[in-house]
Design an enzyme around this catalytic site. Sequence first.
Site, PDB file in Angstrom:
ATOM      1  N   CYS A 166       0.814  -1.220   0.000  1.00 53.50           N
ATOM      2  CA  CYS A 166       0.000   0.000   0.000  1.00 53.50           C
ATOM      3  C   CYS A 166       0.841   1.260   0.000  1.00 53.50           C
ATOM      4  O   CYS A 166       0.305   2.367  -0.008  1.00 53.50           O
ATOM      5  CB  CYS A 166      -0.957  -0.046   1.175  1.00 53.50           C
ATOM      6  SG  CYS A 166      -1.856  -1.613   1.183  1.00 53.50           S
ATOM      7  N   HIS A 306      -2.284   8.090   6.166  1.00 51.57           N
ATOM      8  CA  HIS A 306      -2.494   6.792   5.536  1.00 51.57           C
ATOM      9  C   HIS A 306      -3.743   6.128   6.105  1.00 51.57           C
ATOM     10  O   HIS A 306      -4.424   5.384   5.387  1.00 51.57           O
ATOM     11  CB  HIS A 306      -1.276   5.900   5.781  1.00 51.57           C
ATOM     12  CG  HIS A 306      -1.413   4.527   5.219  1.00 51.57           C
ATOM     13  ND1 HIS A 306      -1.387   4.275   3.865  1.00 51.57           N
ATOM     14  CD2 HIS A 306      -1.608   3.316   5.813  1.00 51.57           C
ATOM     15  CE1 HIS A 306      -1.543   2.970   3.655  1.00 51.57           C
ATOM     16  NE2 HIS A 306      -1.682   2.363   4.812  1.00 51.57           N
ATOM     17  N   GLU A 317      -0.289   5.336  13.579  1.00 48.06           N
ATOM     18  CA  GLU A 317       0.157   6.466  12.755  1.00 48.06           C
ATOM     19  C   GLU A 317       0.147   7.773  13.549  1.00 48.06           C
ATOM     20  O   GLU A 317       1.057   8.592  13.413  1.00 48.06           O
ATOM     21  CB  GLU A 317      -0.733   6.602  11.513  1.00 48.06           C
ATOM     22  CG  GLU A 317      -0.293   7.754  10.609  1.00 48.06           C
ATOM     23  CD  GLU A 317      -1.069   7.810   9.291  1.00 48.06           C
ATOM     24  OE1 GLU A 317      -1.999   7.006   9.107  1.00 48.06           O
ATOM     25  OE2 GLU A 317      -0.717   8.664   8.466  1.00 48.06           O
ATOM     26  N   LYS A 335      -9.242   8.004   2.988  1.00 44.15           N
ATOM     27  CA  LYS A 335      -9.791   6.655   2.750  1.00 44.15           C
ATOM     28  C   LYS A 335     -11.214   6.504   3.276  1.00 44.15           C
ATOM     29  O   LYS A 335     -11.909   5.559   2.898  1.00 44.15           O
ATOM     30  CB  LYS A 335      -8.863   5.593   3.353  1.00 44.15           C
ATOM     31  CG  LYS A 335      -7.543   5.462   2.592  1.00 44.15           C
ATOM     32  CD  LYS A 335      -6.691   4.328   3.123  1.00 44.15           C
ATOM     33  CE  LYS A 335      -5.366   4.214   2.360  1.00 44.15           C
ATOM     34  NZ  LYS A 335      -4.402   5.293   2.705  1.00 44.15           N
ATOM     35  N   HIS A 340      -9.614   2.009   0.208  1.00 45.34           N
ATOM     36  CA  HIS A 340      -8.171   1.809   0.155  1.00 45.34           C
ATOM     37  C   HIS A 340      -7.776   1.239  -1.199  1.00 45.34           C
ATOM     38  O   HIS A 340      -7.970   0.062  -1.472  1.00 45.34           O
ATOM     39  CB  HIS A 340      -7.751   0.870   1.284  1.00 45.34           C
ATOM     40  CG  HIS A 340      -6.265   0.807   1.492  1.00 45.34           C
ATOM     41  ND1 HIS A 340      -5.376   1.398   0.622  1.00 45.34           N
ATOM     42  CD2 HIS A 340      -5.525   0.227   2.464  1.00 45.34           C
ATOM     43  CE1 HIS A 340      -4.142   1.170   1.066  1.00 45.34           C
ATOM     44  NE2 HIS A 340      -4.206   0.476   2.170  1.00 45.34           N
ATOM     45  N   PHE A 399       1.903  -3.299   3.923  1.00 42.73           N
ATOM     46  CA  PHE A 399       2.240  -4.639   4.440  1.00 42.73           C
ATOM     47  C   PHE A 399       3.695  -4.926   4.093  1.00 42.73           C
ATOM     48  O   PHE A 399       4.125  -4.712   2.959  1.00 42.73           O
ATOM     49  CB  PHE A 399       1.361  -5.704   3.771  1.00 42.73           C
ATOM     50  CG  PHE A 399       0.028  -5.928   4.427  1.00 42.73           C
ATOM     51  CD1 PHE A 399      -0.451  -5.076   5.406  1.00 42.73           C
ATOM     52  CD2 PHE A 399      -0.750  -7.022   4.057  1.00 42.73           C
ATOM     53  CE1 PHE A 399      -1.684  -5.300   6.008  1.00 42.73           C
ATOM     54  CE2 PHE A 399      -1.984  -7.251   4.646  1.00 42.73           C
ATOM     55  CZ  PHE A 399      -2.455  -6.401   5.616  1.00 42.73           C
TER      56      PHE A 399
END
Lengths: 411, 79
Positions: A166, A306, A317, A335, A340, A399
């Site tokens: 991502c 994010h 975050e 998002k 996403h 990831f």
Amino acid sequence: MTTNHDVVVTGLGATTPLGGDVASTWDALLAGRSGVSTIDMDWVERFDLPVRIAAQLAVDPTEVLPRVEARRLDRSEQVAMIAARQAWADAGHGDDTVDLDRLAVIVGTGIGGAMTLLNQDDLLEQHGLRKVSPLTIPMLMPNGPAAHVGLEFKARAGVHAPVSACASGAEALAWAWRMIRTGEADVVVAGGAEACICAIPVAGFSQARTMSTRNNDPAAASRPFDTGRDGFVLGEGSGIMVLERAEFAAARGAKVYGRLAGIGTSSDGYHITAPDPEGTGQARAMTAALRTAGLSGGDIGHVNCHATSTPVGDVAETVAVRKAIGDHPVLTAPKGALGHMLGAAGAVEAIITVLSLRDGIVPQTLNLDNLDPAVELDVVAGEPRKVKLDAAINDSFGFGGHNVALAFTPA
Amino acid sequence: MSNEDIQKGLAEIVEEVAGVAADDVTAEKSFVDDLDIDSLSMVEIAVQAEDKFGVKIPDDELANLKTVGDAVSYIAGKA
């Protein structure tokens, strides 16, 4: 003061769940619309999947591209091509505006041509070798979007395809910044593309327990930083920027949206999917973006997060933001509206960050009704907020523990 | 099936696969030089032609089919 190798943004292109271009996406985002809806595909029922919602493209790419071109491209390549052409035209580039030896293309993707792989495997199983398309490999390879965009503009300074889940789209922009700063290219067409709303990604993410199952209320499913968040919503789309060496752009009289002032990349070294709860890797990326931009935390008025709407990730975050920047920036998480888009997310959100700086507006985080008390930061909710901004950070994480932070400043 | 019918059927396949207008697919045209068809599309065209006309077009034969007329003659001879 600008230096010879300052990096400016001269063109923007996108196709997203909110709109078929940048303007319609930005307008829909500010209007508080959701791109999430029920998936109308037979495989949802057939496999009794726990997730029945996704952020699907507002405009089908096959309606935009010529028929023969569309059939030769995987959907992830189709969206990249559409966004890239928009960005190229927006930048005012044509056939002879840049020496092709000084033009590079960098388009990342998280998953690449998964749909082609699955479709062609079905054909092989059902009809044998003869029915497998000779275009299978160029359609499924993860460098396919970059390669096709590279061919479109005949780029000869390099064509690259970062694959960092991502963070891929943001990493493409970081890579572009490096190429311009080191003098390898004058113009880089860079961003991300993703289109894999099909059975196996949905099944796999579901099994990892990372996706929202709020199937009865799709528009409310993606809710970053909200106490009721229960996972991300899979999206599809593409965002592409044209980045240029500042003096090159000035010499050709290009309009400038803003500057990609600095970039930071880091890796967690912690876990394959979970973010480091202390946010140290993410904070190191943000700190590096500040350092390369010559900015301090106090200069950053806004962080485009994010935050994917997962219980663990969103809070991690904010820990990193406080650590690297402080508790003053105004946050948003696109998002909530866009879902996403995996490898495209970072690029589309970078575009949104640039528009926030240009217009002095931070979009609201859709569905943020009850701020998670662990956040302890100012997150825009309800409606867009007017804020005069001198600099902003855009975060993307993937990831594998990939972290990318991009520091933008206004034109 | 007449050569005319074969050429018409072949032109439909070329239009579907490569986007060349069927009217442009005439006997003297070279697939590569005139119609700008790449090797990947040629494979697709051959597979579709095999299905449509009930013939086999092995790779070594396919390599010899330079023009539309070559392909029509080959298919006419095998069908």
